[in-house]
Design an enzyme around this catalytic site. Structure first.
Site, PDB file in Angstrom:
ATOM      1  N   SER A 124     -22.218 -38.732  19.812  1.00 32.40           N
ATOM      2  CA  SER A 124     -21.225 -39.754  19.493  1.00 32.40           C
ATOM      3  C   SER A 124     -19.784 -39.296  19.713  1.00 32.40           C
ATOM      4  O   SER A 124     -19.420 -38.896  20.813  1.00 32.40           O
ATOM      5  CB  SER A 124     -21.487 -40.206  18.062  1.00 32.40           C
ATOM      6  OG  SER A 124     -20.617 -41.215  17.671  1.00 32.40           O
ATOM      7  N   ALA A 166     -14.866 -48.487   8.206  1.00 37.33           N
ATOM      8  CA  ALA A 166     -13.447 -48.520   8.564  1.00 37.33           C
ATOM      9  C   ALA A 166     -13.242 -47.936   9.968  1.00 37.33           C
ATOM     10  O   ALA A 166     -12.348 -48.349  10.708  1.00 37.33           O
ATOM     11  CB  ALA A 166     -12.638 -47.749   7.540  1.00 37.33           C
TER      12      ALA A 166
HETATM   13  P1  NG1 Z   1     -19.690 -38.198   7.680  1.00 36.97           P
HETATM   14  O1  NG1 Z   1     -19.453 -36.968   8.493  1.00 36.97           O
HETATM   15  O2  NG1 Z   1     -20.909 -38.191   6.792  1.00 36.97           O
HETATM   16  O3  NG1 Z   1     -18.434 -38.614   6.957  1.00 36.97           O
HETATM   17  C1  NG1 Z   1     -19.240 -39.762   9.822  1.00 36.97           C
HETATM   18  C2  NG1 Z   1     -18.489 -41.026   9.495  1.00 36.97           C
HETATM   19  C3  NG1 Z   1     -19.482 -42.094   9.106  1.00 36.97           C
HETATM   20  C4  NG1 Z   1     -20.554 -42.297  10.165  1.00 36.97           C
HETATM   21  C5  NG1 Z   1     -21.161 -40.945  10.558  1.00 36.97           C
HETATM   22  C6  NG1 Z   1     -22.127 -41.037  11.695  1.00 36.97           C
HETATM   23  C7  NG1 Z   1     -16.326 -41.316   8.372  1.00 36.97           C
HETATM   24  C8  NG1 Z   1     -15.501 -41.007   7.191  1.00 36.97           C
HETATM   25  N1  NG1 Z   1     -17.573 -40.821   8.386  1.00 36.97           N
HETATM   26  O4  NG1 Z   1     -19.995 -39.392   8.699  1.00 36.97           O
HETATM   27  O5  NG1 Z   1     -18.798 -43.280   8.836  1.00 36.97           O
HETATM   28  O6  NG1 Z   1     -20.030 -42.979  11.275  1.00 36.97           O
HETATM   29  O7  NG1 Z   1     -20.140 -39.993  10.890  1.00 36.97           O
HETATM   30  O8  NG1 Z   1     -21.568 -40.990  12.940  1.00 36.97           O
HETATM   31  O9  NG1 Z   1     -15.864 -42.008   9.281  1.00 36.97           O
HETATM   32 ZN    ZN Z   2     -20.810 -43.288  17.984  1.00 35.09          ZN
END
Ligand code: NG1
Ligand code: ZN
Length: 545
Positions: free
Chosen positions: A64, A371
């Site tokens: 990602s 968000a």
């Molecule tokens: P983590 O690393 O658990 O905060 C992040 C994003 C999630 C989600 C995941 C999966 C933030 C604060 N956190 O997770 O919303 O998208 O990656 O890709 O944006």
């Molecule tokens: Zn992604």
């Protein structure tokens, strides 16, 4: 199961001794060079899951928004959802089994999950544009093949496209054709029909600049381009021909740095957007005439979409229930606006789309967005049937509204948050409502906020409750946060261990940027002191980047 063959092929994808990985919020994610054995084993596991569910299972190779050197893998369940929690545990056990134990662990899983080994299995595979992805997806295929599963390798796909393919295949093509062409046709048809309803269509040709994070989004948007070129012209930047994936660009960069990506020349008031590296997130932004940058994040996307849907429902006089699902990271202003001005019920879940997706399924129409721009809208089967019926029965204006809702159902990827699909919905709504990007932005003012990361020895010492808004352990941390929050106006702060990085995330918002920064810093210090911080203590935020 041919355990000899499994042992033999597994040795070609041997696990480095002692390496421990966790199937987290987004599957396994780490440096690409540590993932070969995980890929092979996820190929094996996908076969078991497919046999158990008697359905097609998806395997996506991507990390990602993470750096180009990283990679990752996640399994996609039959209706396009994230893997069931009990299977996440199986995935973790299998990925961490030492080489000699792996065949036994695989057998244990198939016994525990009551898998009928005689059942056929079918797995579909997709990958992003990372240099490591092709070889790693071949390792997945090796795993599938050794368990005699059948497979289709889609090659380069966005993550939501793979979810779409899985969903199509498990609903006998009812949802759509399980090909890229099918995907483009379904979305573009709905988009074209929807935008045709605009009064002012034609007086201004719409164009949009898209930062593709130097990733797969660029390739797939190019494929979509000619299907929608009558209605929308997209100018692709960071299309992967020069820059590095996610480096100084993409939705995550823009959201967390609150500034434009590299390579994006913006004229005042020009609408721009960014995808992330696998095109499941989207954020919009623009520069005002004074050159100030304005971010329009997932919260404002959810607001635009839910107000549009509410208007259409009002028009057709149908009382289908709408719910908006957010996480603790949603800006406080967005929650207030949705609840108090729009009178839409808002729910908060834990971070990670599977939690939001799950909650959104409880409504006739469930709008969910993180968000950071990851989200979609889910329509219950009953709501879909009702709307389709109304689109035939109703007359005049009401019929038009019902038809528009029908198009919206087709335009949203019901299997996963999808940057391409979301972009088309947003562009259609802006056209239909005749809204400029500034008018959209002006729906409400975001509260100034700051996100920080703190390194600790073991982030799991932090446990939370109340959809991650309150800390349970370590003792004293929540009290410390409460005391700090009291010192500022319109303030809120929370901390949680990241599910994708080895850090603790801190979020704070307050009445001014200085105050949000200062609160975030103070909370970071409390985390550092009470939760086993390592390295240098967090420095005050002047410019954290
Ligand atoms: P983590 O690393 O658990 O905060 C992040 C994003 C999630 C989600 C995941 C999966 C933030 C604060 N956190 O997770 O919303 O998208 O990656 O890709 O944006
Ligand atoms: Zn992604």
């Amino acid at each position: 199961m041919d355990l000899d063959a499994i042992t033999k092929y597994s040795a070609l994808h041997a696990k480095p001794n002692g390496l421990v990985l966790q199937y987290g919020t987004a599957g396994f994610r780490t440096k690409a060079e540590h993932l070969d054995h995980v890929m092979f084993r996820m190929g094996l596991l996908a076969v078991l899951r497919s046999k158990q569910t008697k359905s097609t299972i998806g395997v996506m190779v991507t990390a990602s928004h993470n750096p180009e050197e990283d990679n990752g893998v996640k399994l996609v369940d039959p209706l396009g959802e994230m893997l069931a929690p009990s299977w996440e545990e199986h995935a973790t056990c299998l990925a961490n089994a030492e080489e000699q134990d792996m065949p036994r662990v695989l057998m244990d899983i198939s016994v525990k999950a009551a898998v009928n080994l005689q059942q056929d299995a079918f797995v579909v595979i997709g990958r992003d544009t990372r240099p490591s992805s092709e070889k790693l997806s071949q390792s997945v295929i090796d795993g599938v093949t050794v368990l005699e599963g059948q497979f289709h390798d889609y090659g380069l796909l966005t993550t939501p496209q793979l979810h779409y393919m899985v969903y199509c295949r498990n609903t006998s093509g009812q949802y759509g054709k399980a090909t890229i062409e099918g995907y483009c046709q379904k979305l573009s048809k709905a988009f074209t029909e929807l935008t045709k309803q605009a009064f002012c269509s034609g007086d201004e040709y719409r164009s949009l600049k898209v930062d593709c994070a130097n990733g797969i989004g660029a390739l797939k948007l190019r494929e979509m381009e000619h299907y929608i070129s009558q209605e929308l012209s997209v100018q692709l930047l960071n299309d992967g021909t020069k820059g590095k994936l996610n480096h100084l660009c993409g939705a995550d960069f823009v959201k967390s740095h609150q500034k434009p990506p590299q390579g994006m020349e913006m004229k005042p008031n020009e609408r721009c957007c960014s995808f992330d590296g696998d095109a499941d997130r989207i954020v919009y932004y623009y520069l005002d005439v004074d050159g100030h940058f304005h971010l329009i994040d997932g919260d404002k996307i959810a607001t635009l979409i839910s107000s549009f849907l509410k208007e259409l429902l009002l028009e057709i006089g149908e009382s289908l229930n709408i719910g908006v699902v957010q996480t603790a990271y949603a800006n406080g202003s967005s929650t207030r606006y949705l609840e108090e001005v729009m009178k839409v019920p808002v729910y908060c879940t834990k971070t990670g789309v599977k939690h939001l997706h799950h909650k959104a399924q409880e409504f006739d129409i469930g709008v969910y967005f993180e968000a950071n721009g990851h989200g979609t809208v889910l329509f219950s089967k009953a709501a879909e049937i009702r709307i389709k019926q109304l689109a035939k029965e109703l007359e005049d204006k009401k019929r038009k509204a019902a038809k528009m809702l029908e198009n919206v159902i087709d335009l949203f990827n019901q299997a996963a948050g999808d940057a391409i699909s979301d972009m088309l919905v947003i562009e259609a709504i802006l056209t239909l409502k005749g809204l400029t990007v500034q008018q959209w932005d002006a729906l409400y003012m975001d509260l100034p906020n700051r996100q920080l990361k703190v390194k600790v020895a073991d982030r799991q010492v932090i446990s939370t409750t109340d959809a991650e808004r309150q800390v349970v352990t370590p003792p004293g941390l929540q009290e410390a946060i409460n005391d700090l929050v009291k010192k500022y106006k319109l303030s809120r702060a929370f901390v949680r261990p990241s599910g994708t990085e080895d850090i603790v995330r801190v979020y704070a918002e307050a009445d001014s940027q200085e105050n949000a920064d200062s609160l975030a810093h103070a909370v970071s210090l409390a985390v550092f002191q009470l939760a086993g911080g390592v390295g240098e203590p967090p420095q005050p935020v002047s410019c954290p980047y």
